[in-house]
Design a protein around this motif. Structure first.
Motif, PDB file in Angstrom:
ATOM      1  N   GLY A 114     -53.780  30.557 -32.258  1.00 37.20           N
ATOM      2  CA  GLY A 114     -53.515  31.733 -33.076  1.00 37.20           C
ATOM      3  C   GLY A 114     -54.530  32.845 -32.989  1.00 37.20           C
ATOM      4  N   TRP A 115     -55.613  32.634 -32.173  1.00 38.05           N
ATOM      5  CA  TRP A 115     -56.672  33.650 -32.080  1.00 38.05           C
ATOM      6  C   TRP A 115     -57.144  33.965 -33.496  1.00 38.05           C
ATOM      7  CZ3 TRP A 115     -56.796  39.346 -32.396  1.00 38.05           C
ATOM      8  CH2 TRP A 115     -57.896  39.922 -31.724  1.00 38.05           C
ATOM      9  N   PHE A 116     -57.526  35.205 -33.826  1.00 38.05           N
ATOM     10  CA  PHE A 116     -58.010  35.506 -35.169  1.00 38.05           C
ATOM     11  C   PHE A 116     -56.882  35.609 -36.194  1.00 38.05           C
ATOM     12  CE2 PHE A 116     -61.375  37.221 -32.362  1.00 38.05           C
ATOM     13  CZ  PHE A 116     -62.373  36.342 -32.745  1.00 38.05           C
ATOM     14  N   SER A 175     -61.331  42.975 -29.466  1.00 34.61           N
ATOM     15  CA  SER A 175     -60.575  42.820 -28.214  1.00 34.61           C
ATOM     16  C   SER A 175     -59.475  43.856 -28.070  1.00 34.61           C
ATOM     17  CB  SER A 175     -60.005  41.407 -28.122  1.00 34.61           C
ATOM     18  OG  SER A 175     -61.040  40.454 -28.163  1.00 34.61           O
ATOM     19  N   SER A 176     -59.788  45.105 -28.386  1.00 37.70           N
ATOM     20  CA  SER A 176     -58.955  46.296 -28.236  1.00 37.70           C
ATOM     21  C   SER A 176     -58.042  46.540 -29.432  1.00 37.70           C
ATOM     22  CB  SER A 176     -58.095  46.273 -26.958  1.00 37.70           C
ATOM     23  OG  SER A 176     -56.879  45.570 -27.144  1.00 37.70           O
ATOM     24  N   GLU A 193     -68.820  46.022 -33.818  1.00 32.98           N
ATOM     25  CA  GLU A 193     -68.750  47.284 -33.092  1.00 32.98           C
ATOM     26  C   GLU A 193     -68.038  48.367 -33.905  1.00 32.98           C
ATOM     27  OE1 GLU A 193     -67.278  46.517 -29.127  1.00 32.98           O
ATOM     28  OE2 GLU A 193     -69.007  45.252 -28.647  1.00 32.98           O
ATOM     29  N   VAL A 194     -68.359  48.435 -35.206  1.00 38.64           N
ATOM     30  CA  VAL A 194     -67.700  49.423 -36.060  1.00 38.64           C
ATOM     31  C   VAL A 194     -68.039  50.851 -35.654  1.00 38.64           C
ATOM     32  CG1 VAL A 194     -67.407  47.946 -38.068  1.00 38.64           C
ATOM     33  CG2 VAL A 194     -69.563  49.138 -37.737  1.00 38.64           C
ATOM     34  N   GLU A 243     -55.989  42.767 -19.827  1.00 40.20           N
ATOM     35  CA  GLU A 243     -55.964  41.573 -18.988  1.00 40.20           C
ATOM     36  C   GLU A 243     -57.286  40.801 -19.039  1.00 40.20           C
ATOM     37  OE1 GLU A 243     -54.603  38.574 -16.626  1.00 40.20           O
ATOM     38  OE2 GLU A 243     -53.446  40.182 -17.592  1.00 40.20           O
ATOM     39  N   LEU A 244     -58.399  41.506 -19.037  1.00 38.88           N
ATOM     40  CA  LEU A 244     -59.682  40.805 -18.992  1.00 38.88           C
ATOM     41  C   LEU A 244     -59.929  39.962 -20.237  1.00 38.88           C
ATOM     42  CD1 LEU A 244     -62.177  42.160 -20.919  1.00 38.88           C
ATOM     43  CD2 LEU A 244     -61.749  44.061 -19.362  1.00 38.88           C
TER      44      LEU A 244
END
Length: 451
Positions: free
Chosen positions: A51-53, A127-128, A179-180, A344-345
Motif C-alpha cells: 500500500g506504500w504510504f 515521490s512526486s 522537502e517542504v 519510473e525511477l
C-alpha cells in the motif's frame, strides 16, 4: 594556488569571537551520535511494502512488523517514517486519535525489532505526489508558511505527534516534513511563496513546538537541494545548517550530477560527501552533526546492475566525513507496480522488492552496516579547504556556484580527482584562524586556482 594559514593571520584573529550554535538548539539527541568517536547510524526510509504510504488508510500492524523485521535482518538500526498529513489532520482543529495511536504502534513494533524511529509529519511531498490537507487548498486556500491559522494548525499537529511519542525510548525525534521547501516557489505548480525571513520564522516556531513537546530529541527540518544550489530560494543554507539539532542532507544524483559526470564519475559517487562538507561549512558550530537523511540509486542514471556498487561507493565516501552522524537510505521497499502514475525511477529504489526479496543494493547496505559495527570508520581530517563565496551568509544570493556545473562544485570535484579530500570554508571565514584551527584546516584554495 593554495593559501597557507600563517602565524600572522593567527595573531590578527587571536581572541576574536567565533559564533556557534552550540547548546540546546543544536545538541544531538542522546540516541544519536554525539562526538567524534561515535559510530554513524545506518538505516532506511520506510516505504511500506503493502500500500506504500496509503497503508495508513488500511493500517495492518502485522504487515508493518514483517517489513521492519526484514530491515532489522539487514543489520539496520533505525527507520524514518512518514505520516500522511491529510490522513492524520483532516481538519485544522482535529488530529485523528486513531491515526496517532497507529503511529505509536508502529514505533513500538520497531522497538521490538531493535529499531529506533524518526518521524516526519508534514507530508507534504513524497515521490512526486503532494499530500496537503483540504483546509489549505481550493476554497480554503492559505499559505502554509505565512498564514497564521495555517501555521497554528501545523503547530497543533506537530505537538500532538511529538507529545504522543515523547515517552517512547526508541523515538529519535521529529522532522518537520519531507522537502517542504518545494512548496515555496517554482517549479511547484501552485506554490506558497515566502521570503527567507518568513521561512526562518516558520522553521524556528515549529522546531520550538517539537522541542517543548518532546525535549532533547533529534528535531530537524529537511529540504531538497534547492536550499544549497538555487539562487533566491527562500530556504537558505544558513537555516539548514543552523536550525534544529542536526543538518539533514538529501543527496540525489539526478540533480544534474550524473547527467554531467556519469554514474561512475567522481562527482556522482561523492555527491553525498560533497553535500556533507557544504553543510559543515555553513554551520556555526564546527561539531554540528550532519544526517545523510536521503540517498538512493535512481535508475536509469544509475543502472540497476550498478546500484550495489553505487551504494558501496557512496556510503564509503560519506563515511570519510567527520561530522556524519547517520545514513538513511531511500528506501526500504520498491513501490508496487500495482500503483499508478509514479515517475519510473520511483518504482525501483528499494533495498527490497515489493515482494520482500533483498536486492543487491540491500545486500550492499547490509555489508556496510556490518563493517560499521565490526570496524568503525576513521574519518579523514580535511586539512585543505576550498573557499566558498555565495555572497552574504544569511541569504546566499549566489549559491548556484555550488550546483553541478558551478565553479565551486566543479573545482571541488577536480580536487577530488587529484586525490584531495577537501573541506569547504565560507569566504568570510578564510582569515579566521581560530575557526580554521577548530576544523583542522591548514591551507585554503580558491576555485579559480584549481587546474
Amino acid at each position: 594556488m593554495r593559501e597557507d594559514v600563517g602565524n600572522d593571520v593567527r595573531e590578527n584573529v587571536k581572541g576574536s569571537d567565533v559564533t556557534t550554535s552550540a547548546g540546546t538548539a543544536s545538541s544531538p539527541s542522546p540516541l544519536w551520535p554525539t562526538g567524534p568517536d561515535s559510530v554513524p547510524r545506518m538505516g532506511a526510509n520506510y516505504t511500506p511494502r503493502t500500500g506504500w504510504f496509503h497503508h495508513w488508510l488500511d493500517f495492518d500492524l502485522d504487515d508493518v512488523r514483517r517489513d521492519l523485521d526484514a530491515l532489522a535482518t539487514l543489520g539496520l538500526d533505525h527507520v524514518r517514517v512518514f505520516a500522511l498529513w491529510p490522513v492524520f489532520q483532516p481538519n485544522r482543529s482535529f488530529v485523528r486519535p486513531r491515526a496517532v495511536e497507529q503511529l505509536g504502534q508502529l514505533v513500538d513494533a520497531a522497538a521490538q525489532c531493535g529499531l529506533d524511529v524518526a518521524v516526519d509529519a508534514l507530508q507534504g511531498h513524497l515521490s512526486s505526489f503532494d499530500f496537503v490537507p483540504s483546509w489549505l487548498r481550493t476554497w480554503h486556500r492559505r499559505n502554509l508558511f505565512t498564514d497564521p491559522d495555517a501555521v497554528d494548525g501545523a503547530a497543533r499537529y506537530l505537538e500532538t505527534l511529538a507529545s504522543a511519542l515523547a515517552g517512547r525510548p526508541n523515538f529519535l525525534g521529529m522532522t518537520l516534513g519531507n522537502e517542504v521547501n518545494q512548496f515555496s516557489g517554482p517549479p511547484h505548480p501552485d506554490p506558497d511563496p515566502c521570503t527567507y525571513e518568513e521561512a526562518g520564522q516558520w522553521l524556528t516556531r515549529l522546531l520550538e513546538v517539537c522541542e517543548r513537546a518532546a525535549p532533547g530529541r533529534l528535531h530537524t527540518h529537511a529540504e531538497y537541494d534547492a536550499v544549497w544550489f538555487q539562487d533566491g530560494h527562500p530556504f537558505t543554507p544558513a537555516q539548514a545548517a543552523r536550525l534544529g539539532r542536526a543538518t539533514t542532507i538529501h543527496s540525489w544524483v539526478f540533480n544534474g550530477t550524473a547527467q554531467r559526470h556519469g554514474y561512475e564519475g567522481t562527482a556522482t559517487v561523492r555527491l553525498a560527501e560533497y553535500l556533507i562538507e557544504l553543510a559543515t561549512a555553513w554551520a556555526d558550530d564546527p561539531a554540528r552533526p550532519v544526517w545523510l537523511q536521503e540517498v538512493g540509486a535512481p535508475a536509469p542514471l544509475v543502472p540497476p546492475e550498478q546500484a550495489a556498487a553505487f551504494a558501496t561507493a557512496t556510503v564509503g565516501n560519506a563515511l570519510t566525513c567527520e561530522r556524519l552522524s547517520g545514513i538513511t537510505w531511500w528506501c526500504s521497499h520498491d513501490v508496487s507496480r500495482e500503483l499508478a502514475d509514479f515517475p519510473e525511477l520511483e518504482y525501483g529504489l528499494g533495498l527490497l522488492t515489493s515482494d520482500g526479496e533483498v536486492k543487491p543494493a540491500g545486500r550492499a547496505l547490509a555489508e556496510a552496516a556490518a563493517r560499521l559495527r565490526a570496524e568503525p570508520p576513521r574519518p579523514v581530517r580535511r586539512t585543505t579547504a576550498l573557499v566558498l563565496d555565495a555572497g552574504e551568509e544569511a541569504t546566499a544570493p549566489h549559491r548556484s556556484v555550488c550546483a553541478p556545473g558551478g565553479p565551486f562544485f566543479e573545482a571541488w570535484v577536480r580536487l577530488a580527482d587529484q586525490g584531495v579530500r577537501a573541506a569547504a570554508v565560507l569566504a568570510g571565514r578564510v582569515r579566521d584562524a581560530v575557526y580554521l584551527e577548530s576544523r583542522g584546516i591548514t591551507e585554503v584554495v580558491r576555485p579559480s586556482d584549481v587546474k
